[in-house]
Design an enzyme around this catalytic site. Sequence first.
Site, short mmCIF file in Angstrom:
data_model
loop_
_atom_site.label_atom_id
_atom_site.label_comp_id
_atom_site.label_asym_id
_atom_site.label_seq_id
_atom_site.Cartn_x
_atom_site.Cartn_y
_atom_site.Cartn_z
N ASP A 217 -4.60 4.32 20.28
CA ASP A 217 -4.98 5.02 19.06
C ASP A 217 -3.85 4.96 18.04
O ASP A 217 -2.67 5.11 18.39
CB ASP A 217 -5.32 6.47 19.40
CG ASP A 217 -5.90 7.24 18.24
OD1 ASP A 217 -6.97 6.86 17.77
OD2 ASP A 217 -5.27 8.23 17.82
N GLU A 282 -5.34 -0.05 17.65
CA GLU A 282 -6.01 0.31 16.40
C GLU A 282 -4.97 0.30 15.29
O GLU A 282 -3.97 1.00 15.37
CB GLU A 282 -6.64 1.69 16.52
CG GLU A 282 -7.29 2.16 15.22
CD GLU A 282 -7.57 3.65 15.21
OE1 GLU A 282 -8.59 4.05 14.61
OE2 GLU A 282 -6.77 4.42 15.78
#
Length: 586
Positions: A217, A282
Amino acid sequence: MTSRTPFPSPTPSRIAGNDPDWWRGAVIYEIYPRSFQDSDGDGIGDLRGITSRLPYVADLGVDAVWLAPFFTSPQKDFGYDISDYCDIDPAYGTLADFDALIAEAHRLGLKVMIDQVLSHSSDRHPWFVESRSSRDSAKADWYVWADPRPDGGPPNNWLSVFGGSSWQWDSRRRQYYLHNFLTEQPDLNFHNEEVVEALLNTVKFWLDRGVDGFRLDTTNFYFHDAELRSNPPDPDVPDHKRIEAYHWQDHRYDKNRPEVPGFLRRLRALLDLYPGSATVGEIGQGPRSLELMALYTGGGDKLHMAYTFDFLGAAFSAGHFRSHVARFEEVAADGWPCWAFSNHDVVRHLSRWRGHARDDRKLASLAAAILLSLRGSVCLYQGEELGLHEAELAYEDLVDPYGLRLWPEFKGRDGCRTPMVWDGASPTGGFTEGKPWLPVSAAHLARAVDRQRADDTSVLSEYRRLLRFRRDNPALVKGSITFVENAAPEPGETLAFVRRHGDSAILCLFNLSADPAEFRAGADLSGVIGTGRDRIPLEGHQALFLHIGPGGQALPPAGTGAGLTASSSTGDRTEPRSTSGQSSLT
């Protein structure tokens, strides 16, 4: 930066029979645990529910699953605020449930990737509780703390993605702490070596438990500018993004810092001790997103693959897809992309792009054909294979803090997170026997799995055919990509490229418009598709795959139809024909 943490090698039995490069060209199916399947009737999806549905996922033909966070959490951001990196939140189950999930996935031939949220923790995490207790605590410097300006204001102008300043005053320490997201999500201090080692050990915990990789993330948020310099304004912010003040800044100091690749090398060194494990990062959005994706995946010593938000917006045109993929190919060197059209953070792509189609089923098939043909790996989001739109929710149904803050200009992320629909006759879609944590969309019930499974013309059947076609053609999995020009006088919204792997090559043609178009081979395809094939008509929202032989000639179609096209052979010529949404992939 060099690691001081000794990591023992895994046992040989863990990696026996694995292709260490399985991730290269893999199709990864994202599961949002809270919304996939509830096994105990509390209205919240859980690990046992996921395990019970893994045969469905395996039957799709994907290679891996990515599980959004299931760790212990106060659920302020529904799992992306972690209070224990090495345990399971009781709402989702136990470590024994997770072990059973891993075992079942591996039995079915599926890899398992889990979300790893390293940039920030929950403010309930024991690390932060100790850090905020005193400026002299053992973990005082584990988070990003700063003194106020003389007037009591925050140290700089950094903004939170979720709105307002990214600095929160703490009366005990009489300092501000950094939070790029919610105030309940303080940022960890990656400039502290103890923090880096502690985080790497949480990664090792799950590797030892048998996971095959991680979705990382907010990878580009790991480091902040140690001098805490203010961000300059972004002079090029588009008007539609001015509803969020965050986009008014050029975020050169609060993220995208030059120290990130050094940490990624340390992370990769750990994963290299577990052959067959992989990472997908990401990157987010911004003018440098593709360059960051190339930087973070190049060299074979950082991330295995990464994705950005470039295809997670409203743009839908041949030029948009071509320019972004070509740009990555230009700057990536030996990097590897992972493309996605939808995920748990954005409006589902059929809703974002609905203005470009008269028939959303055709649009769903076309989008799948494009995504599954690009060079790189692919992430599919649960329900994408059913052709689901964004669920329409009332304000009183919202739980996403992002949506609650920005309503009504932005309705948040709940609309893409509503429960998966398995049974069209059940008011809860077969997701739960209780009250679901988010309402099940009535419009989704008509597209439930049981309504599409036996329908050969359904979007679900189309995804299965396309996934099988991709798996059967190495050129689509690991081959190169070369864009070609449409030499027709009015090329319209056509996208064309060739995928090559060894002696195998496939010409991929797409008409992104609802109107008919024509593809004509230009100089870059001279002699490639054979006599009589220099002009190929394409119906609206049609996709066509043509095999190309080693000598450049067009071959009879061993599975040349996709999206909305099948093909038939007449003698030694191959003629495309429309099949009204069906595929003939053999």
